[in-house]
Design a protein around this motif. Structure first.
Motif, PDB file in Angstrom:
ATOM      1  N   MET A  15       0.954  -1.232   0.012  1.00 11.76           N
ATOM      2  CA  MET A  15       0.161   0.072   0.018  1.00 11.76           C
ATOM      3  C   MET A  15       0.727   1.173   0.045  1.00 11.76           C
ATOM      4  O   MET A  15       1.890   1.254   0.540  1.00 11.76           O
ATOM      5  N   ASN A  16       0.397   2.289  -0.668  1.00  8.09           N
ATOM      6  CA  ASN A  16       1.159   3.552  -0.938  1.00  8.09           C
ATOM      7  C   ASN A  16       0.525   4.544   0.092  1.00  8.09           C
ATOM      8  O   ASN A  16      -0.738   4.919   0.094  1.00  8.09           O
ATOM      9  N   ALA A  17       1.317   5.135   0.966  1.00  6.59           N
ATOM     10  CA  ALA A  17       0.868   5.814   2.022  1.00  6.59           C
ATOM     11  C   ALA A  17       1.016   7.255   1.686  1.00  6.59           C
ATOM     12  O   ALA A  17       0.761   8.356   2.715  1.00  6.59           O
ATOM     13  N   ALA A  18       1.532   7.797   0.729  1.00  9.08           N
ATOM     14  CA  ALA A  18       1.870   9.285   0.269  1.00  9.08           C
ATOM     15  C   ALA A  18       0.403  10.161   0.209  1.00  9.08           C
ATOM     16  O   ALA A  18      -0.553   9.654   0.125  1.00  9.08           O
ATOM     17  N   TYR A  19       0.618  10.912   1.132  1.00  9.71           N
ATOM     18  CA  TYR A  19      -0.308  12.114   1.353  1.00  9.71           C
ATOM     19  C   TYR A  19      -1.389  11.397   2.311  1.00  9.71           C
ATOM     20  O   TYR A  19      -2.624  12.352   2.389  1.00  9.71           O
ATOM     21  N   SER A  20      -1.086  10.564   3.005  1.00  9.12           N
ATOM     22  CA  SER A  20      -2.360   9.964   3.678  1.00  9.12           C
ATOM     23  C   SER A  20      -2.848  10.896   4.946  1.00  9.12           C
ATOM     24  O   SER A  20      -3.861  10.850   5.409  1.00  9.12           O
ATOM     25  N   VAL A  26      -6.664  10.403  10.736  1.00  8.43           N
ATOM     26  CA  VAL A  26      -6.891  10.881   9.366  1.00  8.43           C
ATOM     27  C   VAL A  26      -6.152   9.770   8.354  1.00  8.43           C
ATOM     28  O   VAL A  26      -6.619   9.269   7.566  1.00  8.43           O
ATOM     29  N   SER A  27      -4.896   9.498   8.789  1.00 11.13           N
ATOM     30  CA  SER A  27      -4.016   8.747   7.863  1.00 11.13           C
ATOM     31  C   SER A  27      -4.818   7.394   7.794  1.00 11.13           C
ATOM     32  O   SER A  27      -4.873   6.758   6.926  1.00 11.13           O
ATOM     33  N   GLY A  28      -5.022   6.762   9.138  1.00  9.18           N
ATOM     34  CA  GLY A  28      -5.771   5.504   9.141  1.00  9.18           C
ATOM     35  C   GLY A  28      -7.052   5.304   8.362  1.00  9.18           C
ATOM     36  O   GLY A  28      -7.179   4.430   7.616  1.00  9.18           O
ATOM     37  N   ILE A  29      -7.632   6.387   8.465  1.00  8.60           N
ATOM     38  CA  ILE A  29      -8.898   6.226   7.459  1.00  8.60           C
ATOM     39  C   ILE A  29      -8.688   6.375   6.245  1.00  8.60           C
ATOM     40  O   ILE A  29      -9.267   5.393   5.383  1.00  8.60           O
ATOM     41  N   ASN A  30      -7.803   7.204   5.513  1.00  7.86           N
ATOM     42  CA  ASN A  30      -7.402   7.150   4.366  1.00  7.86           C
ATOM     43  C   ASN A  30      -6.636   6.042   3.698  1.00  7.86           C
ATOM     44  O   ASN A  30      -7.149   5.404   2.474  1.00  7.86           O
ATOM     45  N   LEU A  31      -5.746   5.295   4.576  1.00  6.82           N
ATOM     46  CA  LEU A  31      -5.196   4.183   4.201  1.00  6.82           C
ATOM     47  C   LEU A  31      -6.406   2.756   4.040  1.00  6.82           C
ATOM     48  O   LEU A  31      -6.126   2.237   3.166  1.00  6.82           O
ATOM     49  N   LYS A  32      -7.408   3.026   4.954  1.00  4.09           N
ATOM     50  CA  LYS A  32      -8.162   2.049   4.982  1.00  4.09           C
ATOM     51  C   LYS A  32      -9.234   2.195   3.631  1.00  4.09           C
ATOM     52  O   LYS A  32      -9.446   1.081   2.941  1.00  4.09           O
ATOM     53  N   ARG A  34      -7.892   3.147   0.806  1.00  6.58           N
ATOM     54  CA  ARG A  34      -7.022   2.786  -0.412  1.00  6.58           C
ATOM     55  C   ARG A  34      -6.699   1.324  -0.335  1.00  6.58           C
ATOM     56  O   ARG A  34      -5.959   0.810  -1.432  1.00  6.58           O
ATOM     57  N   LEU A  35      -7.236   0.589   0.495  1.00  9.75           N
ATOM     58  CA  LEU A  35      -7.010  -0.814   0.703  1.00  9.75           C
ATOM     59  C   LEU A  35      -7.266  -1.670  -0.682  1.00  9.75           C
ATOM     60  O   LEU A  35      -6.282  -2.383  -1.049  1.00  9.75           O
ATOM     61  N   HIS A  36      -8.220  -1.288  -1.509  1.00 11.43           N
ATOM     62  CA  HIS A  36      -8.712  -2.037  -2.675  1.00 11.43           C
ATOM     63  C   HIS A  36      -8.658  -0.831  -3.763  1.00 11.43           C
ATOM     64  O   HIS A  36      -9.181  -1.186  -5.101  1.00 11.43           O
ATOM     65  N   ASP A  37      -7.723   0.005  -3.565  1.00 15.51           N
ATOM     66  CA  ASP A  37      -7.932   1.059  -4.746  1.00 15.51           C
ATOM     67  C   ASP A  37      -6.635   0.547  -5.652  1.00 15.51           C
ATOM     68  O   ASP A  37      -5.482   0.484  -5.395  1.00 15.51           O
ATOM     69  N   GLU A  38      -7.241   0.249  -6.800  1.00 15.55           N
ATOM     70  CA  GLU A  38      -6.603  -0.229  -7.890  1.00 15.55           C
ATOM     71  C   GLU A  38      -5.562   0.736  -8.761  1.00 15.55           C
ATOM     72  O   GLU A  38      -4.510   0.658  -9.330  1.00 15.55           O
TER      73      GLU A  38
END
Length: 78
Positions: free
Chosen positions: A1-6, A40-46, A48-52
């Motif tokens: 997973m890419n965490a950039a700007y999360s 906020v970071s955790g919400i955004n990463l969640k 993105r979990l299935h963001d292709e």
């Protein structure tokens, strides 16, 4: 997973800006949403979990470009 700007991306409206984050505090410069920056970071990463489109090795500048593109598309739809 890419965490950039999360931790700089608003999970409510999608606005990406370094000014959204001040230490541990997140406050969106567009919609005013306020929260703990780590949450906020955790919400955004969640989300993105299935963001292709956002891949693990995507350059961070491309991630920001895509996120802002999505923000502007969402604004046009409203």
């Amino acid at each position: 997973m890419n965490a950039a700007y999360s931790s700089q991306t608003c999970p409510v409206c999608g606005w990406v800006d370094a000014k959204n984050r001040h230490g541990d505090v997140f406050k969106c410069q567009k919609c005013g949403f306020t929260c703990d920056a780590d949450q906020v970071s955790g919400i955004n990463l969640k989300m993105r979990l299935h963001d292709e489109e956002i891949t693990r090795y995507m350059p961070y500048k491309k991630v920001k470009e895509l996120l802002l593109q999505r923000y502007y598309q969402k604004q046009q739809a409203n």
